[in-house]
Design an enzyme around this catalytic site. Sequence first.
Site: not given
Ligand SMILES: NC(=O)c1ccc[n+]([C@@H]2O[C@H](COP(=O)([O-])OP(=O)(O)OC[C@H]3O[C@@H](n4cnc5c(N)ncnc54)[C@H](O)[C@@H]3O)[C@@H](O)[C@H]2O)c1
Length: 260
Positions: A23, A160, A167
């Site tokens: 994202i 979840y 969250k």
């Molecule tokens: N994909 C979905 O369906 C969805 C839906 C709602 C919310 N989200 C939220 O969106 C956000 C991004 O997730 P995404 O789906 O793009 O997945 P993603 O895996 O691409 O991104 C998650 C990121 O968190 C980073 N991360 C984890 N631990 C870390 C740390 N200690 N220090 C720095 N960075 C760290 C990872 O390196 C990664 O880049 C998250 O908060 C996720 O919960 C995702």
Amino acid sequence: MDNLFQLKDKNIVVMGVANDRSIAWGTAKALIEVGANVIFTYRKERSLKKLEKQLANYEDIQPLLIQCDVNSDESIQHAFNEISEKVGTIHGIVHSVAFAHAEDLKNRFVETSREGYAFAQDTSAYSLIAVANAARPFMTEGGSIVTMTYLGAERVLEGYNVMGVAKAALEASVRYLAADVGTDGIRVNAISAGAIKTLAAKGVPSFNTILNKIEESAPLKRNVTLEEVANMTVVMLSQLSSGITGEVIYVDSGYHILGI
Ligand SMILES: NC(=O)c1ccc[n+]([C@@H]2O[C@H](COP(=O)([O-])OP(=O)(O)OC[C@H]3O[C@@H](n4cnc5c(N)ncnc54)[C@H](O)[C@@H]3O)[C@@H](O)[C@H]2O)c1
């Protein structure tokens, strides 16, 4: 368009690009399109390599790439000091970071370990507070902080588990932070994104079932795209949303309004 968003040449820190499905990456692309100066933070070398590869397609920009592990105060402080030294004022932050141990998503919720609970909270909720505090001295012109949340904060979604509780803490932190830093002209909001196939999503065992269910029952009868979440994030960073803070904005095809 540039005038509408007023993000041209604004320094926006994007945290959480793991690959081109993230994202954070979708948001960074949209920010580049409106002329923002995007600064990337990454946790692992692997993400840095991916970032460099993706950015090779953008010949005319040379964004700052800074290491930042949100589990470490020292790393966060170091990253924001370095960002400010290089670009000066920070105008916005995209906090798109979350993590929980796989076993805490697979096991029954009642079996969540003390350590797993603390780790999910630390990485996925406390990190927003730590980041806001480290960035605050450099957000001297006010600005906007946007984080990513999910419906699992308020409803029980199978698989979840501990991340839902993290969250919930994240969304409460958005409200407390918004009330606190509003006096500095800083807004804090969350985007509650619909399900998108990313690396983080792979960790949720029931993810494919969730995608199918949304397609069947959400008002728009489809899942959202990365671009839709990214575009709303840009709006929340921009002057278009200047009157909004402490809010959770749903970009989820309307799924959250449903009862059964
Ligand atoms: N994909 C979905 O369906 C969805 C839906 C709602 C919310 N989200 C939220 O969106 C956000 C991004 O997730 P995404 O789906 O793009 O997945 P993603 O895996 O691409 O991104 C998650 C990121 O968190 C980073 N991360 C984890 N631990 C870390 C740390 N200690 N220090 C720095 N960075 C760290 C990872 O390196 C990664 O880049 C998250 O908060 C996720 O919960 C995702």
